[in-house]
Design a protein around this motif. Structure first.
Motif, mmCIF file in Angstrom:
data_model
loop_
_atom_site.group_PDB
_atom_site.id
_atom_site.type_symbol
_atom_site.label_atom_id
_atom_site.label_comp_id
_atom_site.label_asym_id
_atom_site.label_seq_id
_atom_site.Cartn_x
_atom_site.Cartn_y
_atom_site.Cartn_z
ATOM 1 N N GLN A 317 4.092 84.559 49.979
ATOM 2 C CA GLN A 317 3.169 84.044 48.819
ATOM 3 C C GLN A 317 1.200 84.006 49.211
ATOM 4 N N GLY A 318 0.816 84.128 48.402
ATOM 5 C CA GLY A 318 -0.999 84.127 48.708
ATOM 6 C C GLY A 318 -1.000 82.467 49.748
ATOM 7 N N ALA A 319 -2.153 82.736 49.761
ATOM 8 C CA ALA A 319 -2.488 81.174 50.680
ATOM 9 C C ALA A 319 -2.818 80.173 49.372
ATOM 10 N N ARG A 320 -2.203 78.691 49.720
ATOM 11 C CA ARG A 320 -2.321 77.447 49.519
ATOM 12 C C ARG A 320 -3.638 77.540 49.299
ATOM 13 N N THR A 321 -3.259 77.226 48.036
ATOM 14 C CA THR A 321 -5.517 76.056 47.174
ATOM 15 C C THR A 321 -4.813 74.805 47.841
ATOM 16 N N ALA A 322 -6.138 74.118 47.271
ATOM 17 C CA ALA A 322 -6.351 73.132 47.871
ATOM 18 C C ALA A 322 -6.367 71.771 46.254
ATOM 19 N N ASP A 323 -5.398 70.859 46.438
ATOM 20 C CA ASP A 323 -5.394 70.260 45.529
ATOM 21 C C ASP A 323 -6.047 69.828 44.383
ATOM 22 N N VAL A 324 -6.159 70.149 42.966
ATOM 23 C CA VAL A 324 -7.021 69.879 42.677
ATOM 24 C C VAL A 324 -7.165 68.644 41.536
ATOM 25 N N ILE A 325 -8.172 67.054 41.763
ATOM 26 C CA ILE A 325 -8.330 66.168 41.479
ATOM 27 C C ILE A 325 -9.546 66.517 40.259
ATOM 28 N N THR A 326 -8.652 65.190 39.653
ATOM 29 C CA THR A 326 -9.512 64.592 38.536
ATOM 30 C C THR A 326 -9.921 63.178 39.188
ATOM 31 N N VAL A 327 -11.130 62.699 39.143
ATOM 32 C CA VAL A 327 -11.679 61.261 38.508
ATOM 33 C C VAL A 327 -12.114 60.839 37.217
ATOM 34 N N ASP A 328 -11.339 60.081 36.523
ATOM 35 C CA ASP A 328 -11.728 59.592 35.161
ATOM 36 C C ASP A 328 -11.378 58.442 34.890
ATOM 37 N N PRO A 329 -12.616 57.300 35.189
ATOM 38 C CA PRO A 329 -12.419 56.305 35.222
ATOM 39 C C PRO A 329 -12.270 55.940 33.520
ATOM 40 N N PRO A 330 -11.768 55.317 33.897
ATOM 41 C CA PRO A 330 -11.436 54.476 32.054
ATOM 42 C C PRO A 330 -13.158 54.215 31.515
ATOM 43 N N ALA A 331 -12.676 54.734 29.501
ATOM 44 C CA ALA A 331 -14.011 54.029 29.383
ATOM 45 C C ALA A 331 -15.634 54.964 29.589
ATOM 46 N N GLN A 332 -14.910 56.074 30.357
ATOM 47 C CA GLN A 332 -16.219 57.159 31.018
ATOM 48 C C GLN A 332 -16.133 58.592 31.128
ATOM 49 N N PRO A 333 -16.759 59.566 31.257
ATOM 50 C CA PRO A 333 -16.657 60.947 30.925
ATOM 51 C C PRO A 333 -15.994 61.122 32.445
ATOM 52 N N ALA A 334 -15.324 62.601 32.611
ATOM 53 C CA ALA A 334 -15.126 62.552 34.240
ATOM 54 C C ALA A 334 -15.403 62.516 35.039
ATOM 55 N N TRP A 335 -15.562 62.923 36.392
ATOM 56 C CA TRP A 335 -16.824 62.445 36.964
ATOM 57 C C TRP A 335 -16.591 63.948 37.454
ATOM 58 N N SER A 348 -19.906 46.978 38.402
ATOM 59 C CA SER A 348 -18.456 47.630 39.262
ATOM 60 C C SER A 348 -17.935 48.464 38.238
ATOM 61 N N VAL A 349 -17.101 49.407 38.558
ATOM 62 C CA VAL A 349 -16.542 50.399 37.521
ATOM 63 C C VAL A 349 -14.887 50.371 38.316
ATOM 64 N N THR A 350 -13.735 50.511 37.774
ATOM 65 C CA THR A 350 -12.574 50.730 38.013
ATOM 66 C C THR A 350 -12.499 52.375 38.011
ATOM 67 N N LEU A 351 -12.200 52.112 39.444
ATOM 68 C CA LEU A 351 -11.875 53.876 39.619
ATOM 69 C C LEU A 351 -10.306 54.561 39.198
ATOM 70 N N ALA A 352 -10.214 55.488 38.750
ATOM 71 C CA ALA A 352 -8.690 56.304 38.168
ATOM 72 C C ALA A 352 -8.381 58.098 38.680
ATOM 73 N N GLY A 353 -7.628 58.558 39.075
ATOM 74 C CA GLY A 353 -7.873 59.299 39.538
ATOM 75 C C GLY A 353 -6.260 59.898 39.226
ATOM 76 N N THR A 354 -6.382 61.451 38.962
ATOM 77 C CA THR A 354 -4.932 62.011 38.994
ATOM 78 C C THR A 354 -5.436 63.235 39.723
ATOM 79 N N SER A 355 -3.678 63.281 40.359
ATOM 80 C CA SER A 355 -4.002 65.224 41.201
ATOM 81 C C SER A 355 -3.183 66.249 40.542
ATOM 82 N N LYS A 356 -3.696 67.673 40.497
ATOM 83 C CA LYS A 356 -2.546 68.300 39.904
ATOM 84 C C LYS A 356 -1.093 68.875 39.866
ATOM 85 N N SER A 357 -0.762 68.489 41.516
ATOM 86 C CA SER A 357 0.005 68.127 42.563
ATOM 87 C C SER A 357 1.205 66.326 41.913
ATOM 88 N N GLY A 358 0.462 66.291 40.990
ATOM 89 C CA GLY A 358 0.648 64.557 40.840
ATOM 90 C C GLY A 358 1.112 63.647 42.042
#
Length: 415
Positions: A317-335, A348-358
């Protein structure tokens, strides 16, 4: 975290700001005298974490300046302590690697008792499982297969068992993880005596010893079982990736003498002669190309002794790509790593993150900020670097993203 040792005035300012805001935890506004008392008492903070991944515990204990203080860490009935020296500024820190998943209580003890405690959540480490099965197996004899269980990041190798089964779910055998490739890949030998002949789809499933790692199942391998004696078989993962290190093994037939084996890709050598150990020659190899290719292993013993060749067509298979991270604090636009993130000291801000890999995203920081649990606290004017990481999975390499946070000074109150 800020460099408190070199900036004592900043340290005093940060302590007051951090404690007045309660490290981002819900609290009522404090009167100036109460703020000063709370700052003088100190605090302890560390981010939510993941098993096997090191993180920093920050302690502010001005009353214990110059002393070695003890920090207690507890997860259920499991308890441990660690220590750090409190600098003249009142700050200390210690690197800690969680070994268990769940809700940890972290407490300042002894002379640092006034710094209080905090509670965080440590997530289990995701894993992925790789089954190395011979391309050809002989029926009626014991064939040893190999399974590897990978912790993609951190320093703690998986523990537990691996179960080998047919694709139908019918069990074949279960073996403990007892070997390793590197620091965070644990291996298990899976003995199997095939009875039926023909192509046989099989897979391996990791059974964790505790809640510190997550289960995973390998892709299907499809060895061909025959009654013929196999002088040599090629053992490799079902899926190979360009640029990702892997393992190829040449396995000689039962009762054959030890010797050497060499590996080729499309007829070109990718190794020299490798001595067999317990009937297996092992090559750690990184494919440099993708697509359909042929891997060959050649075995020889003595000039007049047995030899063998095994050939396997693979689709790299082709080269693995890096996992994609989304940081999306509540009530704020995604960083975005390329866009400004602005905070005011004392907020202060509450940090919230998700990844493509889950997989779980964990955070760390540098600069005049601190993370306690999931809350990023801006302590004083300056620049913070907030880094988010994710473990990825078998097809996505670990991901990382660093965000620049500009901390502006809090407005001065009118006298």
């Amino acid at each position: 975290m800020p460099n408190f040792n070199s900036r004592p005035r900043l340290a005093r300012t940060l302590a007051a700001a951090a404690l007045a805001a309660g490290l981002g935890m819900a609290s009522l506004p404090l009167a100036p005298a109460a703020q000063a008392a709370k700052a003088a008492a100190g605090f302890i903070a560390t981010p939510n974490g993941m098993v096997g991944v090191g993180q920093t515990i920050t302690v502010y204990a001005p009353a214990a300046a110059g002393q070695v203080v003890t920090i207690g860490l507890q997860l259920g009935a499991a308890a441990m302590t660690t220590q750090t020296t409190i600098a003249a500024t009142g700050y200390g820190s210690v690197l800690w690697t969680p070994t268990g998943a769940g809700a940890w209580s972290i407490n300042a003890l002894g002379s640092a008792l006034s710094s209080g405690s905090t509670s965080i959540t440590v997530a289990p480490m995701p894993t992925y499982t790789v089954l190395l099965a011979q391309n050809n197996l002989q029926s009626g004899v014991t064939d040893n297969l190999l399974a590897g269980v990978v912790a993609p990041i951190g320093t703690v190798a998986p523990t537990g068992n691996v179960a080998l089964a047919y694709s139908t779910g019918a069990a074949i055998t279960t073996s403990p993880l007892s070997g390793s490739f590197g620091g965070t890949t644990a291996t298990a030998t899976l003995p199997w005596v095939p009875s039926a002949t023909g192509v046989t789809p099989i897979l391996a499933t990791y059974q964790p010893a505790s809640g510190g790692q997550l289960t995973s199942t390998s892709p299907l391998s499809q060895p061909s079982v025959t009654t013929a004696v196999q002088n040599l078989a090629l053992r490799s993962p079902a899926t190979l990736y360009q640029g990702t290190p892997t393992v190829l093994q040449a396995v000689i037939g039962q009762g054959l003498p030890q010797g050497t084996a060499a590996f080729l890709l499309d007829g070109n050598g990718i190794s020299g002669s490798i001595a067999t150990v317990n009937g297996v020659a092992t090559l750690q190899w990184t494919p440099s190309v993708s697509g359909i290719h042929t891997i060959t292993a050649n075995y020889s013993s003595t000039p007049t002794g047995p030899s063998g060749t095994s050939v396997q067509t693979v689709n790299i298979q082709g080269a693995r790509t890096a996992d994609v991270i989304t940081v999306d604090p509540p009530a704020q636009p995604a960083w975005s790593i390329a866009a400004p993130v602005v905070m005011t000291a004392g907020t202060s801000v509450t940090l919230a993150g998700t990844s493509k890999s889950g997989t779980t995203v964990v955070f760390s920081e540098q600069g005049p900020c601190v993370i306690n649990g999931a809350v990023l606290q801006a302590l004083s004017a300056g620049q913070c670097q907030v880094t988010a990481i994710s473990p990825g999975n078998a097809s996505l390499s670990p991901g990382s993203a660093t965000y620049t946070v500009t901390v502006q000074a809090a407005p001065k109150k009118a006298k």
